[in-house]
Design a protein around this motif. Structure first.
Motif, PDB file in Angstrom:
ATOM      1  N   ARG A 172       0.830  -1.220   0.000  1.00 43.40           N
ATOM      2  CA  ARG A 172       0.000   0.000   0.000  1.00 43.40           C
ATOM      3  C   ARG A 172       0.858   1.260   0.000  1.00 43.40           C
ATOM      4  NH1 ARG A 172      -3.525  -3.275   3.161  1.00 43.40           N
ATOM      5  NH2 ARG A 172      -2.531  -2.639   5.112  1.00 43.40           N
ATOM      6  N   ARG A 173       1.932   1.247   0.774  1.00 39.95           N
ATOM      7  CA  ARG A 173       2.812   2.425   0.802  1.00 39.95           C
ATOM      8  C   ARG A 173       3.474   2.641  -0.551  1.00 39.95           C
ATOM      9  NH1 ARG A 173       4.091   0.127   5.806  1.00 39.95           N
ATOM     10  NH2 ARG A 173       6.033  -0.754   4.976  1.00 39.95           N
ATOM     11  N   ARG A 174       3.950   1.577  -1.139  1.00 48.77           N
ATOM     12  CA  ARG A 174       4.588   1.682  -2.449  1.00 48.77           C
ATOM     13  C   ARG A 174       3.582   2.115  -3.515  1.00 48.77           C
ATOM     14  NH1 ARG A 174       9.100   2.488  -5.544  1.00 48.77           N
ATOM     15  NH2 ARG A 174       9.124   1.126  -7.375  1.00 48.77           N
ATOM     16  N   LEU A 217       0.933   3.991  -3.132  1.00 46.05           N
ATOM     17  CA  LEU A 217       0.642   5.418  -2.997  1.00 46.05           C
ATOM     18  C   LEU A 217       1.834   6.277  -3.411  1.00 46.05           C
ATOM     19  CD1 LEU A 217      -1.389   5.397   0.342  1.00 46.05           C
ATOM     20  CD2 LEU A 217      -2.257   5.699  -1.985  1.00 46.05           C
ATOM     21  N   GLU A 218       3.048   5.762  -3.279  1.00 42.50           N
ATOM     22  CA  GLU A 218       4.218   6.493  -3.773  1.00 42.50           C
ATOM     23  C   GLU A 218       4.199   6.599  -5.290  1.00 42.50           C
ATOM     24  OE1 GLU A 218       7.615   4.443  -2.335  1.00 42.50           O
ATOM     25  OE2 GLU A 218       7.318   5.026  -0.236  1.00 42.50           O
ATOM     26  N   LEU A 219       3.830   5.513  -5.962  1.00 41.04           N
ATOM     27  CA  LEU A 219       3.823   5.507  -7.420  1.00 41.04           C
ATOM     28  C   LEU A 219       2.592   6.178  -7.999  1.00 41.04           C
ATOM     29  CD1 LEU A 219       5.125   1.903  -8.194  1.00 41.04           C
ATOM     30  CD2 LEU A 219       6.396   4.049  -8.337  1.00 41.04           C
ATOM     31  N   PRO A 232       0.463   8.848  -6.443  1.00 41.41           N
ATOM     32  CA  PRO A 232       0.113   9.764  -5.349  1.00 41.41           C
ATOM     33  C   PRO A 232      -1.197  10.502  -5.566  1.00 41.41           C
ATOM     34  CG  PRO A 232       1.847  10.702  -6.711  1.00 41.41           C
ATOM     35  CD  PRO A 232       1.652   9.297  -7.179  1.00 41.41           C
ATOM     36  N   GLU A 233      -1.588  10.704  -6.822  1.00 39.02           N
ATOM     37  CA  GLU A 233      -2.809  11.436  -7.118  1.00 39.02           C
ATOM     38  C   GLU A 233      -3.971  10.460  -7.289  1.00 39.02           C
ATOM     39  OE1 GLU A 233      -2.976  14.656  -7.029  1.00 39.02           O
ATOM     40  OE2 GLU A 233      -0.819  14.842  -6.669  1.00 39.02           O
ATOM     41  N   TYR A 269      -0.077  -4.008  -9.450  1.00 36.47           N
ATOM     42  CA  TYR A 269      -0.629  -4.046  -8.101  1.00 36.47           C
ATOM     43  C   TYR A 269      -1.955  -4.805  -8.112  1.00 36.47           C
ATOM     44  CZ  TYR A 269       3.142  -1.121  -6.663  1.00 36.47           C
ATOM     45  OH  TYR A 269       4.406  -0.678  -6.379  1.00 36.47           O
ATOM     46  N   HIS A 291       2.152   0.028 -13.128  1.00 34.96           N
ATOM     47  CA  HIS A 291       3.098   1.124 -13.312  1.00 34.96           C
ATOM     48  C   HIS A 291       4.200   0.665 -14.271  1.00 34.96           C
ATOM     49  CE1 HIS A 291       6.525   3.781 -12.329  1.00 34.96           C
ATOM     50  NE2 HIS A 291       5.575   4.679 -12.116  1.00 34.96           N
TER      51      HIS A 291
END
Length: 390
Positions: A232-234, A236-238, A240-241, A266, A282
């Motif tokens: 989840r963290r990764r 949102l990093e890739l 972000p919007e 993902y 991504h």
């Protein structure tokens, strides 16, 4: 027997779990009916509309939920359950209508969708009586009592379908699905033409060239990382919007990464239900060209016999990659995503590693055009014309 509908409360959780057990046994694959932590969160965090039905004597005999998430303007009807002793009196339809009216009454939703079991015709009749329209079939989508096919339906807020953004062209593999949607939803796709096929470099090419480029060798290694917090963290990093990611009501808990770093896919992977939703790729969905065979093999080893992708109807490049890699167009969700004042159509493409058996499905007349469209697409994907003609 007369029943009273009321919002669910935390103190109802024990009775709700018992209701879902009596209706589904141990085979219910959704934590909403079995996990008290998830149930408490849905009841208290304001993202769900949950109604219960109790007799005047206090027995809990029915439940229905519309779950939502901030920003997507889409809800999902889930957890519809009526105690076996209280069926046949219209309670399922009453619960469905009431919980949908409550959800749409907030003014924050454009549509509510439902995935309906087709082991019997009853659930299909319930949603249709409450304004839902058929959008397609999802073969082998879930493990309940064995591998089951689901039907996709949606109900729209007033005026939503009138604000759809037109799509000029789509891959020819979608023509049967668009024809079915024209009948099932009442949308005219006569102005949408077939787009010419493109090869991996983006140039126009034959269908065979596109298929060969997209399938690849299947030998490229795919790494599966199943670490929900990290994923989840990764993610949102890739992305972000919020506008860069769109697969409503699905949160990725795994990432499928090409060993050479060319893409990260993902996924919402659910081995209990035997399913996998490819939430986002991504740097772009078409980046999985040539690697989907390896990706599917990895997903299958992880316990998911069914995988689905959600793509914009206007994204011809990505659609061609998935179509050429054995994904079959299964459902069309018109006006699914709002961008400014226009709503955009999306396609659900699915692939299953199990044999599909429609003999035990109760497909209503409204769904038969979609069944025909799926069979046509599956045949053209897995039974090439020269094989059929032998």
């Amino acid at each position: 027997m007369t029943v009273v509908l009321s919002p669910a409360h935390v103190q109802d959780i024990a009775d709700l779990r018992q209701l879902y057990f009596e209706v589904y046994g141990h085979g219910y694959p959704v934590p909403l009916g079995s996990d008290p932590v998830v149930m408490r969160r849905l009841i208290t965090d304001g993202t769900a509309h949950w109604l219960t039905a109790r007799t005047y004597g206090g027995a809990l005999v029915g439940s229905a939920v519309v779950v939502t998430e901030p920003g997507s303007r889409i809800g999902k009807l889930v957890g519809l359950a009526v105690h076996p002793g209280h069926r046949g009196g219209g309670l399922a339809s009453r619960l469905t209508g009431a919980v949908c009216e409550e959800a749409f009454g907030t003014g924050r939703l454009d549509s509510v969708y439902a995935t309906v079991r087709v082991v019997t015709a009853g659930p299909q009749h319930v949603v249709v009586r409450n304004g839902f329209r058929p959008l397609g079939l999802l073969p082998n989508a879930v493990e309940v009592d064995g591998c089951e096919t689901l039907a996709l339906f949606a109900r729209y807020a007033d005026g939503v379908l009138d604000r759809r953004a037109p799509v000029a062209a789509v891959p020819d593999g979608l023509s049967a699905l668009l024809s079915a949607a024209s009948t099932g939803v009442g949308i005219d796709y006569a102005g949408t033409r077939d787009a010419p096929g493109r090869n991996a470099a983006g140039a126009e090419g034959s269908a065979g060239t596109v298929r060969e480029a997209a399938r690849g060798t299947g030998a490229e290694p795919i790494e599966l990382i199943a670490a929900p917090g990290f994923v989840r963290r990764r993610f949102l990093e890739l992305f972000p919007e919020a506008g860069d990611r769109f697969f409503p009501l699905h949160t990725p808990n795994a990432v499928l990464a090409a060993a050479d770093g060319s893409f990260e896919a993902y996924a919402d992977l659910d081995p209990i239900a035997g399913s996998c939703a490819l939430v986002a790729v991504h740097p772009r969905p078409a980046a999985v060209a040539g690697a989907l065979e390896g990706l599917m093999a990895t997903v299958t080893r992880a316990g998911a016999d069914y995988a689905e992708a959600l793509l914009p109807l206007a994204d011809t490049e990505a659609l061609e990659v998935f179509l050429a890699s054995g994904f079959v167009p299964s459902a069309l969700y018109p006006a699914m995503r709002r961008i400014h004042d226009r709503l955009h159509d999306y396609v659900v493409l699915s692939r299953t590693s199990r044999q599909i058996d429609f003999r035990t499905t109760a497909v209503s007349p409204l769904l038969r055009p979609y069944l025909g469209a799926y069979l046509s697409a599956w045949t053209s994907t897995y039974l090439p014309l020269h094989e059929v003609s032998r």
